[in-house]
Scaffold this motif. Sequence first.
Motif, PDB file in Angstrom:
ATOM      1  N   LEU A  99     -30.880  21.000  81.520  1.00 25.17           N
ATOM      2  CA  LEU A  99     -31.318  20.554  82.834  1.00 25.17           C
ATOM      3  C   LEU A  99     -31.721  21.781  83.641  1.00 25.17           C
ATOM      4  O   LEU A  99     -30.926  22.707  83.808  1.00 25.17           O
ATOM      5  CB  LEU A  99     -30.204  19.797  83.553  1.00 25.17           C
ATOM      6  N   PHE A 100     -32.969  21.773  84.110  1.00 22.92           N
ATOM      7  CA  PHE A 100     -33.463  22.818  84.988  1.00 22.92           C
ATOM      8  C   PHE A 100     -34.069  22.160  86.230  1.00 22.92           C
ATOM      9  O   PHE A 100     -34.715  21.111  86.136  1.00 22.92           O
ATOM     10  CB  PHE A 100     -34.545  23.667  84.303  1.00 22.92           C
ATOM     11  N   SER A 101     -33.847  22.771  87.368  1.00 21.33           N
ATOM     12  CA  SER A 101     -34.440  22.248  88.600  1.00 21.33           C
ATOM     13  C   SER A 101     -34.722  23.417  89.531  1.00 21.33           C
ATOM     14  O   SER A 101     -33.974  24.407  89.551  1.00 21.33           O
ATOM     15  CB  SER A 101     -33.499  21.251  89.275  1.00 21.33           C
ATOM     16  N   GLY A 102     -35.821  23.308  90.262  1.00 22.70           N
ATOM     17  CA  GLY A 102     -36.207  24.407  91.136  1.00 22.70           C
ATOM     18  C   GLY A 102     -36.865  23.933  92.405  1.00 22.70           C
ATOM     19  O   GLY A 102     -37.397  22.817  92.484  1.00 22.70           O
TER      20      GLY A 102
ATOM     21  N   LEU B  74     -35.816  29.061  94.417  1.00 21.42           N
ATOM     22  CA  LEU B  74     -34.647  29.141  93.546  1.00 21.42           C
ATOM     23  C   LEU B  74     -34.809  28.166  92.387  1.00 21.42           C
ATOM     24  O   LEU B  74     -35.254  27.031  92.569  1.00 21.42           O
ATOM     25  CB  LEU B  74     -33.387  28.781  94.339  1.00 21.42           C
ATOM     26  N   THR B  75     -34.447  28.625  91.190  1.00 19.80           N
ATOM     27  CA  THR B  75     -34.397  27.769  90.006  1.00 19.80           C
ATOM     28  C   THR B  75     -33.017  27.905  89.370  1.00 19.80           C
ATOM     29  O   THR B  75     -32.518  29.018  89.191  1.00 19.80           O
ATOM     30  CB  THR B  75     -35.466  28.163  88.979  1.00 19.80           C
ATOM     31  N   LEU B  76     -32.404  26.760  89.060  1.00 19.38           N
ATOM     32  CA  LEU B  76     -31.116  26.738  88.384  1.00 19.38           C
ATOM     33  C   LEU B  76     -31.268  25.984  87.070  1.00 19.38           C
ATOM     34  O   LEU B  76     -31.975  24.968  87.012  1.00 19.38           O
ATOM     35  CB  LEU B  76     -30.047  26.060  89.248  1.00 19.38           C
ATOM     36  N   GLY B  77     -30.611  26.475  86.029  1.00 20.36           N
ATOM     37  CA  GLY B  77     -30.713  25.814  84.735  1.00 20.36           C
ATOM     38  C   GLY B  77     -29.398  25.844  83.982  1.00 20.36           C
ATOM     39  O   GLY B  77     -28.559  26.732  84.180  1.00 20.36           O
TER      40      GLY B  77
ATOM     41  N   LYS C 188     -23.465  27.544  75.573  1.00 21.02           N
ATOM     42  CA  LYS C 188     -23.700  27.253  76.987  1.00 21.02           C
ATOM     43  C   LYS C 188     -24.492  28.406  77.590  1.00 21.02           C
ATOM     44  O   LYS C 188     -24.184  29.576  77.343  1.00 21.02           O
ATOM     45  CB  LYS C 188     -22.373  27.101  77.739  1.00 21.02           C
ATOM     46  N   ARG C 189     -25.504  28.050  78.323  1.00 18.74           N
ATOM     47  CA  ARG C 189     -26.287  29.058  79.036  1.00 18.74           C
ATOM     48  C   ARG C 189     -26.450  28.616  80.486  1.00 18.74           C
ATOM     49  O   ARG C 189     -26.825  27.479  80.767  1.00 18.74           O
ATOM     50  CB  ARG C 189     -27.656  29.249  78.401  1.00 18.74           C
ATOM     51  N   TYR C 190     -26.184  29.559  81.402  1.00 16.93           N
ATOM     52  CA  TYR C 190     -26.353  29.319  82.836  1.00 16.93           C
ATOM     53  C   TYR C 190     -27.470  30.239  83.319  1.00 16.93           C
ATOM     54  O   TYR C 190     -27.432  31.458  83.084  1.00 16.93           O
ATOM     55  CB  TYR C 190     -25.067  29.619  83.591  1.00 16.93           C
ATOM     56  N   VAL C 191     -28.450  29.676  83.990  1.00 13.67           N
ATOM     57  CA  VAL C 191     -29.633  30.431  84.406  1.00 13.67           C
ATOM     58  C   VAL C 191     -29.812  30.307  85.909  1.00 13.67           C
ATOM     59  O   VAL C 191     -29.764  29.197  86.466  1.00 13.67           O
ATOM     60  CB  VAL C 191     -30.901  29.914  83.690  1.00 13.67           C
TER      61      VAL C 191
ATOM     62  N   ASN D 265     -33.429  37.435  88.024  1.00 12.09           N
ATOM     63  CA  ASN D 265     -33.094  36.447  86.994  1.00 12.09           C
ATOM     64  C   ASN D 265     -31.761  36.823  86.369  1.00 12.09           C
ATOM     65  O   ASN D 265     -31.595  37.946  85.879  1.00 12.09           O
ATOM     66  CB  ASN D 265     -34.172  36.405  85.900  1.00 12.09           C
ATOM     67  N   VAL D 266     -30.830  35.886  86.381  1.00 11.60           N
ATOM     68  CA  VAL D 266     -29.504  36.112  85.817  1.00 11.60           C
ATOM     69  C   VAL D 266     -29.244  35.042  84.763  1.00 11.60           C
ATOM     70  O   VAL D 266     -29.395  33.846  85.039  1.00 11.60           O
ATOM     71  CB  VAL D 266     -28.413  36.072  86.888  1.00 11.60           C
ATOM     72  N   GLU D 267     -28.865  35.469  83.552  1.00  4.51           N
ATOM     73  CA  GLU D 267     -28.528  34.534  82.483  1.00  4.51           C
ATOM     74  C   GLU D 267     -27.184  34.918  81.875  1.00  4.51           C
ATOM     75  O   GLU D 267     -26.973  36.077  81.496  1.00  4.51           O
ATOM     76  CB  GLU D 267     -29.607  34.526  81.384  1.00  4.51           C
ATOM     77  N   TYR D 268     -26.306  33.927  81.806  1.00  9.16           N
ATOM     78  CA  TYR D 268     -24.988  34.128  81.206  1.00  9.16           C
ATOM     79  C   TYR D 268     -24.825  33.130  80.069  1.00  9.16           C
ATOM     80  O   TYR D 268     -25.116  31.937  80.234  1.00  9.16           O
ATOM     81  CB  TYR D 268     -23.893  33.927  82.253  1.00  9.16           C
ATOM     82  N   GLU D 269     -24.376  33.631  78.908  1.00 11.43           N
ATOM     83  CA  GLU D 269     -24.255  32.777  77.733  1.00 11.43           C
ATOM     84  C   GLU D 269     -22.857  32.879  77.124  1.00 11.43           C
ATOM     85  O   GLU D 269     -22.251  33.956  77.102  1.00 11.43           O
ATOM     86  CB  GLU D 269     -25.274  33.175  76.646  1.00 11.43           C
TER      87      GLU D 269
END
Length: 890
Positions: free
Chosen positions: A661-664, A673-676, A690-693, A709-713
């Motif tokens: 799910l991504f929404s911006g 802002l975009t969150l994913g 799991k990935r948080y964007v 851009n921040v990505e945590y996996e």
Amino acid sequence: MKIRVTAFGTACALLFPIVSLFSQNDDLTYEKRVYTTKSIGDAPPPSVDGDLSDPAWEIVEWTSDYVEFQPDVGTPPTEQTKMKIIYDNKNLYVAYRCYQADPSTIERRMGRRDDFPGDWVEINIDSYNDDRTAFSFTISVSGVKGDEFVSNNSNFDTSWNPIWYTDTKIDDEGWTAEIRIPLSQLRFGNEEEQVWGLQSTRRYFNNEERSVWQPVPANPPGWVSEFGELRGLIGLKPQKQLEIQPYTVAQLDTYESQPGNPFRDGSDTKITGGLDAKIGITNDLTVDLTVNPDFGQVDADPGAIALDGFEIFFQERRPFFVENKNVFDFRIGGGADNLFFSRRIGRTPQGFTTADASKGEYADLPNNTTILGAAKFSGKTKNGWAIGLLESVTSKEFAEIRLDEREDVLNSLPEQGEPREELVEPFTNYLVTRVQKDFNDRNSYIGGIFTATNRNIEDNLDYLRKSAYSGGLDFRHNWKDRRYYIEGNMVFSHVTGSETAIQLTQSSLTHLFQRVDAGHVEVDPNKTSLSGTGGKFEIGKGGGGNWRYNFGANWRSPELELNDIGFLRQADIFRQYSNVRRLFVKPTSWYREANIRFNQFTQFDFEGNYNRIQYEINGFLNWKNNWFTEVGGAHKPRIFSNTVLRGGPRWRWNDENFFFLFSGTDQRKKLSLTLGYINSQAKQNNFSFKRYVTRLRYQPLNSLSLSLNVEYEENPNRTQYVTETDFAGTPRYIMGGIDNKNLTTTLRINYNINPNLTIQYYGQPFIFKAKYDNFNYVNNPIAADLNDRVTWYDDNQITLDNDVYLIDENRDGTTDYAFGNPDFAFVQFRSNLVVRWEYIPGSEIFLVWSQGITGLGDVSNNFGDLIDNQLLSQQPENTFLIKATYRFVL
């Protein structure tokens, strides 16, 4: 074959109910518009200053009546646009009047070249008049240029950077733009009267609206094929292009000195130079040359680690190879697999040294192979022949070995080494040729490609392949106004080398002929060559109406090898796939546009093993307020792999399900802002992902933009491959539970003093942690139940001693085998600060500061401690350089 037919039939059965939910709209068609230009003869040309009062503009009439293309196709635009085109024997001139009722609402954002910021207007010229290729010129109201080469009817390539001139002005009616395009930057025939394809697009920023001069139906089958016509071009003489661009670079590298190491004294300097040239052989065909190219201003690759062992694909960033790269593109299926991957040219040396630290020896290996020179010959003739040829030569590379500079250290050693040079990369020649021929009124083409890599192998590098050849044929046929198509290709490869080189190829992760359960391949230690094939076939609907679909297959035989000048992740694959997409392009009261898509694929190897099947559905919605949402999910009921055990037997994963799910927010706003979120879960908790964007963009000023851009996996896995060993003559494939976490943050800052003077910053820290526990070994690799697939060691069987795991599998008090502790933490930081000044068109000065830190950390530390201990406490490596170029246009 029965399994393949059944899988395909199941996919079709699932597709038809989805298709029946929606009805097919009739396709709209539009009459082709014509604009007739005139020559200004010997009259003074217009001054390119954005002021349209020059007398030269009075010889032609305005053309207008732009029609909205997005979001509400075929309707009148909010604001109208007018265009004029004139020419002389050297240039094409274009004028625009962009009306805007309230000029204070004109968005004047700045950006880098090809950023397309704020309000802009664009002209597309198909000077070949082939309905497949075009030259695109975009000018924003703030004066930022954008230029693209369009190929294959719809592929826009921003790497093309011609020399052209433009200016804009804002007045009470809106804004104006004036453009001068030298004819030498275009390609056309020598007919007395030319007919070119023509399109113009305006972006009205306030409503995120696109309007076009030539009306285009929603979801067209292509872009260039829908153009109108530009007529009145009489007596134009093709202009042969000749540009020479020498450069010089001064560079300083600083780093932490290492006592005794003669190669690490704290700093290095160098001054070098080179030459780029562009020579028009004819007006249709051009040669690009580079001698001793430098790419110091190019961003560093992002941080990445692949636990599966496969090579990571990084995009090409070097300007010489990026420009017109589409000419040489030859993909053989989904993903990155391609007969030509330009990053092989100038690659990191593949050899190694025999330097022995116990003898006081230090080695200095070059980071990249030196490109002595490269040339590209490309273009398209009036007869529909597209031609590309690339030739490059890279030099021998040597590693230099010297002794410790501290005499007391050398005297204390039982044996001293000796200074020497060792070859780590041979002299190599690369060749790529590409041709395509249009026919059937440009609705069809056939083409071919041939590549060759030849190395001058010397004794200590006999593990490298001596030569590698690949080639292929491709075709595409469109019908019913290009709405439907059929396309395909077939490729071959042939590599030669010593018995050692070919044996290494057979046992590499791409091939794995040593797989113990494979009946169709085996390692032949006496072979000195390998030959393979691959290809794809696809049929579908690519334009018109609201439906898109395709069905196809691709394959790569076990001996296919492309990695000398191409890219191939894995051979021994046959894949069938199908895709169906429904488009909703008519805006409603709650959305601007939307689509929903279903895809399915199955995968086999050449022994007939049925390895994978996947079903996926996803959708995209652009809301009325220009926010967006993208959601999807997939089911993978069958996942087998030939590569997990690195030459061991075929391995089975548990069934997997995933969703995303991504929404911006509105990306036009000063702050967006975009969150994913991506979540994947296998049965029996075999593995999960799991990935948080988070993507944040902020533009406080028209000239300043920032993006973060921040990505945590998190990617835990109960059966991560560790190593292979032996127990009583039986192979033991050791697996382990892994707690895998990584964090990537990318910061970009762009400050545009004016369109020709910019400051750009790129910074990216990357942290990767992998901690193992619950070790186990493979028992039955294709068992459905995880507990039957592996056997876990108990506390009486495994002991950690001095960072080595000792295994007493039979519990007799004696160590049966051992393996090292695989825990690790990797920390990296890369940054680039570039000041770019295009002081005259085509001539630039770069000031560059690059910084890098790479190290290993303590896996027990949290991310904060790793940042503090590794990134903040280490002395970074710095590179400072000044690069100056000057382009002579003759």
